[in-house]
Design a protein around this motif. Structure first.
Motif, PDB file in Angstrom:
ATOM      1  N   LEU A  56       0.606  -1.371  -0.108  1.00 16.46           N
ATOM      2  CA  LEU A  56      -0.015   0.038  -0.060  1.00 16.46           C
ATOM      3  C   LEU A  56       0.966   1.104   0.428  1.00 16.46           C
ATOM      4  CD1 LEU A  56      -2.682  -0.844   2.487  1.00 16.46           C
ATOM      5  CD2 LEU A  56      -3.317  -0.634   0.406  1.00 16.46           C
ATOM      6  N   GLN A  57       1.798   1.450   0.516  1.00 17.94           N
ATOM      7  CA  GLN A  57       3.271   2.287   0.703  1.00 17.94           C
ATOM      8  C   GLN A  57       3.553   2.816  -0.476  1.00 17.94           C
ATOM      9  OE1 GLN A  57       6.332   1.312   3.100  1.00 17.94           O
ATOM     10  NE2 GLN A  57       7.710   3.461   2.701  1.00 17.94           N
ATOM     11  N   GLU A  58       3.623   1.452  -0.973  1.00 16.92           N
ATOM     12  CA  GLU A  58       4.552   2.177  -2.640  1.00 16.92           C
ATOM     13  C   GLU A  58       3.329   2.633  -3.246  1.00 16.92           C
ATOM     14  OE1 GLU A  58       5.524  -2.142  -3.685  1.00 16.92           O
ATOM     15  OE2 GLU A  58       7.632  -2.596  -2.657  1.00 16.92           O
ATOM     16  N   GLU A  59       1.785   1.656  -3.434  1.00 11.09           N
ATOM     17  CA  GLU A  59       1.225   2.036  -4.716  1.00 11.09           C
ATOM     18  C   GLU A  59       0.752   3.567  -3.913  1.00 11.09           C
ATOM     19  OE1 GLU A  59      -2.084  -0.071  -3.406  1.00 11.09           O
ATOM     20  OE2 GLU A  59      -1.565  -2.172  -4.838  1.00 11.09           O
ATOM     21  N   GLU A  60       0.560   4.238  -2.836  1.00 13.58           N
ATOM     22  CA  GLU A  60       0.857   5.320  -2.242  1.00 13.58           C
ATOM     23  C   GLU A  60       1.859   6.213  -3.314  1.00 13.58           C
ATOM     24  OE1 GLU A  60      -1.362   8.592  -0.678  1.00 13.58           O
ATOM     25  OE2 GLU A  60      -2.220   6.689  -1.208  1.00 13.58           O
ATOM     26  N   GLU A  61       2.734   5.886  -2.907  1.00 14.30           N
ATOM     27  CA  GLU A  61       4.043   7.051  -3.325  1.00 14.30           C
ATOM     28  C   GLU A  61       4.221   6.804  -4.955  1.00 14.30           C
ATOM     29  OE1 GLU A  61       7.059   4.305  -1.765  1.00 14.30           O
ATOM     30  OE2 GLU A  61       7.517   4.983  -0.057  1.00 14.30           O
ATOM     31  N   GLU A  62       3.500   5.728  -6.183  1.00 17.88           N
ATOM     32  CA  GLU A  62       3.631   5.805  -7.148  1.00 17.88           C
ATOM     33  C   GLU A  62       1.990   7.077  -7.402  1.00 17.88           C
ATOM     34  OE1 GLU A  62       1.757   3.157 -10.715  1.00 17.88           O
ATOM     35  OE2 GLU A  62       3.058   1.946  -8.986  1.00 17.88           O
ATOM     36  N   TYR A  63       1.238   6.865  -6.515  1.00 16.57           N
ATOM     37  CA  TYR A  63       0.041   7.805  -6.633  1.00 16.57           C
ATOM     38  C   TYR A  63       0.627   9.386  -6.985  1.00 16.57           C
ATOM     39  CZ  TYR A  63      -4.161  10.649  -5.175  1.00 16.57           C
ATOM     40  OH  TYR A  63      -4.748  12.239  -5.608  1.00 16.57           O
ATOM     41  N   ARG A  64       1.187   9.638  -5.744  1.00 19.81           N
ATOM     42  CA  ARG A  64       2.149  10.959  -5.225  1.00 19.81           C
ATOM     43  C   ARG A  64       2.891  11.699  -6.350  1.00 19.81           C
ATOM     44  NH1 ARG A  64       6.114  10.583  -1.108  1.00 19.81           N
ATOM     45  NH2 ARG A  64       7.144   9.748  -2.448  1.00 19.81           N
ATOM     46  N   ASP A  65       4.155  10.322  -6.760  1.00 16.90           N
ATOM     47  CA  ASP A  65       5.293  10.689  -7.954  1.00 16.90           C
ATOM     48  C   ASP A  65       4.528  10.520  -9.480  1.00 16.90           C
ATOM     49  OD1 ASP A  65       6.866  10.207  -5.598  1.00 16.90           O
ATOM     50  OD2 ASP A  65       7.414   8.542  -5.587  1.00 16.90           O
ATOM     51  N   ASN A  66       3.230  10.164  -9.499  1.00 18.97           N
ATOM     52  CA  ASN A  66       3.151  10.499 -10.667  1.00 18.97           C
ATOM     53  C   ASN A  66       1.612  11.149 -10.946  1.00 18.97           C
ATOM     54  OD1 ASN A  66       4.776   8.578 -12.034  1.00 18.97           O
ATOM     55  ND2 ASN A  66       2.730   7.045 -11.052  1.00 18.97           N
ATOM     56  N   LEU A 116      -0.850  19.831 -10.183  1.00 17.44           N
ATOM     57  CA  LEU A 116      -0.737  19.522  -8.145  1.00 17.44           C
ATOM     58  C   LEU A 116       0.204  19.335  -7.152  1.00 17.44           C
ATOM     59  CD1 LEU A 116      -3.966  16.909  -9.636  1.00 17.44           C
ATOM     60  CD2 LEU A 116      -3.943  18.948  -8.537  1.00 17.44           C
ATOM     61  N   GLN A 117       1.812  19.464  -7.946  1.00 21.57           N
ATOM     62  CA  GLN A 117       2.430  19.147  -6.552  1.00 21.57           C
ATOM     63  C   GLN A 117       1.987  20.691  -5.873  1.00 21.57           C
ATOM     64  OE1 GLN A 117       6.028  17.706  -8.566  1.00 21.57           O
ATOM     65  NE2 GLN A 117       5.216  16.017  -9.390  1.00 21.57           N
ATOM     66  N   GLY A 118       2.207  20.187  -4.391  1.00 24.21           N
ATOM     67  CA  GLY A 118       2.452  21.677  -4.231  1.00 24.21           C
ATOM     68  C   GLY A 118       0.821  21.654  -3.238  1.00 24.21           C
ATOM     69  N   SER A 119       0.298  21.110  -3.793  1.00 30.31           N
ATOM     70  CA  SER A 119      -1.322  20.832  -3.552  1.00 30.31           C
ATOM     71  C   SER A 119      -2.189  20.827  -2.169  1.00 30.31           C
ATOM     72  CB  SER A 119      -2.419  21.071  -4.985  1.00 30.31           C
ATOM     73  OG  SER A 119      -2.085  18.825  -4.515  1.00 30.31           O
ATOM     74  N   GLU A 120      -3.295  21.326  -1.798  1.00 25.93           N
ATOM     75  CA  GLU A 120      -3.162  19.949  -0.225  1.00 25.93           C
ATOM     76  C   GLU A 120      -3.018  18.684  -0.744  1.00 25.93           C
ATOM     77  OE1 GLU A 120      -6.891  20.150   2.691  1.00 25.93           O
ATOM     78  OE2 GLU A 120      -7.045  21.826   1.146  1.00 25.93           O
ATOM     79  N   ARG A 121      -3.654  17.998  -2.246  1.00 23.52           N
ATOM     80  CA  ARG A 121      -4.294  17.206  -2.157  1.00 23.52           C
ATOM     81  C   ARG A 121      -2.424  15.852  -2.366  1.00 23.52           C
ATOM     82  NH1 ARG A 121      -7.425  15.146  -7.358  1.00 23.52           N
ATOM     83  NH2 ARG A 121      -5.111  14.702  -8.087  1.00 23.52           N
ATOM     84  N   TYR A 122      -1.713  16.732  -3.128  1.00 24.18           N
ATOM     85  CA  TYR A 122      -0.754  16.356  -3.177  1.00 24.18           C
ATOM     86  C   TYR A 122       0.418  16.569  -1.690  1.00 24.18           C
ATOM     87  CZ  TYR A 122       4.393  15.357  -3.869  1.00 24.18           C
ATOM     88  OH  TYR A 122       5.830  15.241  -4.176  1.00 24.18           O
ATOM     89  N   GLU A 123      -0.171  16.889  -0.859  1.00 23.11           N
ATOM     90  CA  GLU A 123       0.732  17.021   0.291  1.00 23.11           C
ATOM     91  C   GLU A 123       0.004  16.027   1.556  1.00 23.11           C
ATOM     92  OE1 GLU A 123       3.085  18.820   2.148  1.00 23.11           O
ATOM     93  OE2 GLU A 123       3.069  19.301  -0.311  1.00 23.11           O
ATOM     94  N   LYS A 124      -0.815  15.736   1.752  1.00 26.85           N
ATOM     95  CA  LYS A 124      -1.968  14.387   2.113  1.00 26.85           C
ATOM     96  C   LYS A 124      -1.115  13.349   1.719  1.00 26.85           C
ATOM     97  CE  LYS A 124      -6.084  17.177   3.173  1.00 26.85           C
ATOM     98  NZ  LYS A 124      -7.500  16.952   3.112  1.00 26.85           N
ATOM     99  N   ALA A 125      -1.132  12.944   0.326  1.00 27.86           N
ATOM    100  CA  ALA A 125      -0.714  11.821  -0.182  1.00 27.86           C
ATOM    101  C   ALA A 125       1.480  11.544   0.324  1.00 27.86           C
ATOM    102  CB  ALA A 125      -0.434  12.142  -1.973  1.00 27.86           C
ATOM    103  N   ASP A 142       4.743   9.028   3.927  1.00 30.05           N
ATOM    104  CA  ASP A 142       6.051   9.517   5.632  1.00 30.05           C
ATOM    105  C   ASP A 142       5.110   8.513   6.514  1.00 30.05           C
ATOM    106  OD1 ASP A 142       6.850  11.482   4.298  1.00 30.05           O
ATOM    107  OD2 ASP A 142       6.637  13.031   5.133  1.00 30.05           O
ATOM    108  N   ASN A 143       4.104   8.272   6.480  1.00 29.58           N
ATOM    109  CA  ASN A 143       3.022   7.309   7.398  1.00 29.58           C
ATOM    110  C   ASN A 143       3.493   6.438   7.342  1.00 29.58           C
ATOM    111  OD1 ASN A 143       2.136   9.853   9.685  1.00 29.58           O
ATOM    112  ND2 ASN A 143       0.770  10.648   8.123  1.00 29.58           N
ATOM    113  N   LEU A 144       2.938   5.656   6.590  1.00 25.65           N
ATOM    114  CA  LEU A 144       3.219   4.150   6.617  1.00 25.65           C
ATOM    115  C   LEU A 144       4.815   3.986   6.335  1.00 25.65           C
ATOM    116  CD1 LEU A 144       0.625   4.406   3.304  1.00 25.65           C
ATOM    117  CD2 LEU A 144       0.340   3.685   5.229  1.00 25.65           C
ATOM    118  N   TYR A 145       5.425   5.013   5.857  1.00 29.27           N
ATOM    119  CA  TYR A 145       7.020   4.391   5.767  1.00 29.27           C
ATOM    120  C   TYR A 145       7.269   4.306   7.231  1.00 29.27           C
ATOM    121  CZ  TYR A 145      12.061   4.453   6.050  1.00 29.27           C
ATOM    122  OH  TYR A 145      13.034   4.320   6.930  1.00 29.27           O
TER     123      TYR A 145
END
Length: 76
Positions: A26-36, A41-50, A55-58
Motif C-alpha cells: 500500500l505504501q508503494e501504491e501511495e508513493e506511485e500515486y504521489r509521484d505520478n 498538483l504538486q504542492g497542492s493540498e492533495r499532494y501534501e496529504k499523499a 511518510d506515515n506508512l513508512y
C-alpha cells in the motif's frame, strides 16, 4: 522462555511480517500515486496529504519491522 510461549511469539512475528508486507504494498501504491501527480498538483493540498500518508506508512512499516526484531530477540 518455554516452548509454548516461544511458539506463540513466532506465530505473532509471522503474522506481523505478513501485515508489514501488505502495508509495504500500500505504501508503494501511495508513493506511485504521489509521484505520478501532474506538476500543477504538486504542492497542492492533495499532494501534501499523499506525501504525509507516504511518510506515515513508512513509519508504520518501520515500527512493524522493529516489533518483529524485538520478538525475535525475545525468543532467542
Amino acid at each position: 522462555m518455554n516452548k509454548v510461549r516461544r511458539s506463540k511469539l513466532e506465530k505473532i512475528a509471522e503474522a506481523i511480517t505478513d501485515l508489514k508486507e501488505q502495508l509495504e504494498t500500500l505504501q508503494e501504491e501511495e508513493e506511485e500515486y504521489r509521484d505520478n501527480m501532474p506538476e500543477n498538483l504538486q504542492g497542492s493540498e492533495r499532494y501534501e496529504k499523499a506525501d504525509e500518508a507516504c511518510d506515515n506508512l513508512y513509519t508504520a512499516v518501520s515500527n512493524l519491522e522493529d516489533a518483529v526484531d524485538c520478538i525475535n530477540v525475545a525468543t532467542e
